[in-house]
Write an enzyme that holds these catalytic residues in place. Structure first.
Site, PDB file in Angstrom:
ATOM      1  N   ASP A  15      -4.498  -0.919  -1.782  1.00 36.77           N
ATOM      2  CA  ASP A  15      -5.786  -0.734  -1.115  1.00 36.77           C
ATOM      3  C   ASP A  15      -6.694  -0.054  -2.148  1.00 36.77           C
ATOM      4  OD1 ASP A  15      -6.948  -1.231   1.450  1.00 36.77           O
ATOM      5  OD2 ASP A  15      -6.873   0.904   1.953  1.00 36.77           O
ATOM      6  N   LYS A  45      -6.915  -5.040  -2.884  1.00 39.43           N
ATOM      7  CA  LYS A  45      -7.687  -5.519  -1.729  1.00 39.43           C
ATOM      8  C   LYS A  45      -8.635  -4.427  -1.264  1.00 39.43           C
ATOM      9  CE  LYS A  45      -4.025  -4.153   1.432  1.00 39.43           C
ATOM     10  NZ  LYS A  45      -4.807  -3.202   2.244  1.00 39.43           N
ATOM     11  N   CYS A  86      -1.860  -2.638   7.718  1.00 35.87           N
ATOM     12  CA  CYS A  86      -1.741  -3.553   6.579  1.00 35.87           C
ATOM     13  C   CYS A  86      -0.423  -4.317   6.541  1.00 35.87           C
ATOM     14  CB  CYS A  86      -2.019  -2.792   5.295  1.00 35.87           C
ATOM     15  SG  CYS A  86      -3.760  -2.275   5.245  1.00 35.87           S
ATOM     16  N   HIS A 138     -10.611   0.745  -2.633  1.00 35.08           N
ATOM     17  CA  HIS A 138     -11.976   0.704  -2.114  1.00 35.08           C
ATOM     18  C   HIS A 138     -12.982   1.327  -3.084  1.00 35.08           C
ATOM     19  CE1 HIS A 138     -10.448  -0.538   1.749  1.00 35.08           C
ATOM     20  NE2 HIS A 138      -9.800   0.591   1.968  1.00 35.08           N
ATOM     21  N   HIS A 145     -17.257   2.803   0.823  1.00 38.28           N
ATOM     22  CA  HIS A 145     -16.812   1.625   1.585  1.00 38.28           C
ATOM     23  C   HIS A 145     -17.186   1.793   3.060  1.00 38.28           C
ATOM     24  CE1 HIS A 145     -14.048  -1.350   3.377  1.00 38.28           C
ATOM     25  NE2 HIS A 145     -14.145  -1.960   2.209  1.00 38.28           N
ATOM     26  N   ASP A 167       0.792  -1.252   0.000  1.00 32.18           N
ATOM     27  CA  ASP A 167       0.000   0.000   0.000  1.00 32.18           C
ATOM     28  C   ASP A 167       0.819   1.294   0.000  1.00 32.18           C
ATOM     29  OD1 ASP A 167      -1.912  -1.968   0.266  1.00 32.18           O
ATOM     30  OD2 ASP A 167      -2.762  -1.235   2.141  1.00 32.18           O
ATOM     31  N   HIS A 211     -10.494   6.915   1.752  1.00 32.11           N
ATOM     32  CA  HIS A 211      -9.123   6.805   1.219  1.00 32.11           C
ATOM     33  C   HIS A 211      -9.070   5.736   0.134  1.00 32.11           C
ATOM     34  CE1 HIS A 211      -9.374   3.614   4.254  1.00 32.11           C
ATOM     35  NE2 HIS A 211      -8.491   2.962   3.505  1.00 32.11           N
TER      36      HIS A 211
HETATM   37  C1  VGL Z   1      -4.627   0.727   5.764  1.00 30.02           C
HETATM   38  C2  VGL Z   1      -6.199   1.591   7.181  1.00 30.02           C
HETATM   39  C3  VGL Z   1      -7.180   1.438   6.230  1.00 30.02           C
HETATM   40  C4  VGL Z   1      -3.192   0.363   5.525  1.00 30.02           C
HETATM   41  C5  VGL Z   1      -5.590   0.562   4.790  1.00 30.02           C
HETATM   42  O1  VGL Z   1      -2.784   0.273   4.356  1.00 30.02           O
HETATM   43  O2  VGL Z   1      -2.461   0.168   6.535  1.00 30.02           O
HETATM   44  N1  VGL Z   1      -4.944   1.241   6.949  1.00 30.02           N
HETATM   45  N2  VGL Z   1      -6.862   0.919   5.033  1.00 30.02           N
HETATM   46 ZN    ZN Z   2      -8.264   0.936   3.460  1.00 28.40          ZN
END
Ligand code: VGL
Ligand code: ZN
Length: 211
Positions: free
Chosen positions: A53, A113, A158, A55, A59, A15, A88
């Site tokens: 990530d 994901k 993550c 979404h 979401h 990510d 995000h």
């Molecule tokens: C993440 C919070 C929400 C991450 C992703 O990549 O750590 N944290 N979505």
């Molecule tokens: Zn996320």
């Protein structure tokens, strides 16, 4: 020192997207400082996989998707504890894109994901309910991976959950500390995450210890 074996070792970039970098909607403090470290590390690996990530708008992990709820509040989502995040990494937005400072030329694959709006997905392998499978495990086994080196954002979400699943799935798992940063919703979350991973047998090391 850990000697990288290009046939069996995989570098997993978690990510490293604009929304997790300074200026992004879920910015991780000093997240941009990992990029040069990650780019140097990439030179040592032949097998590199990135997670993204990704979404849908609306979401259910977004505070904005729940009337009267604020960022940082906890809710139950389909029976699971869920922190509410700022919106995000929305599909199609600039925030969901990888940093343009990140080298992407030698990646084997991007694993997306968080596509199911009803469940969050911290790990690159499974959603938080462990129902959906991204296919990363099967792909790693197919490529002959034995050891997985995890870097990226954020350490306490993550990166940690990806490393925990990699370890549980039987990969010899490493997390490279100077190539990750924590969100630190609570000030000690960085240390707590490191200790949790260590206690399970995940190896914590610095990029300087990799050859
Ligand atoms: C993440 C919070 C929400 C991450 C992703 O990549 O750590 N944290 N979505
Ligand atoms: Zn996320």
């Amino acid at each position: 020192m850990v000697q990288i074996n290009p046939e069996n070792d995989v570098l997993l970039l978690v990510d490293i997207q604009n929304d997790f970098l300074p200026g992004g909607s879920l910015a991780v403090k000093d997240g941009d400082q990992i990029i040069s470290v990650v780019n140097e590390l990439q030179l040592k690996f032949k097998k590199i996989i990135a997670t993204q990530d990704f979404h849908p708008a609306g979401h259910k992990s977004f505070a904005a998707s729940h009337d009267g709820k604020e960022i940082g509040e906890m809710i139950k989502l389909d029976g699971l504890d869920q922190v509410l995040w700022p919106s995000h990494c929305v599909q199609g937005s600039l925030g969901a894109e990888f940093s343009n400072k990140l080298k992407t030329e030698s990646w084997l694959k991007v694993v997306q994901k968080g596509l199911n709006e009803n469940v969050d997905s911290y790990s690159g392998f499974y959603d938080n309910a462990k129902r959906g499978d991204t296919g990363l495990n099967a792909y790693l086994k197919e490529t002959g991976a034995k050891r997985v080196f995890v870097v990226g954002l954020a350490l306490d979400y993550c990166v940690k959950f990806t490393a925990l699943d990699a370890h549980e799935l039987g990969f010899d798992t490493f997390v490279i500390t100077d190539a990750t940063r924590a969100v630190n919703l609570r000030p000690n979350d960085h240390e707590i995450a490191i200790n949790e991973m260590k206690s399970l047998g995940i190896q914590i090391l610095s990029s300087q210890e990799i050859n």
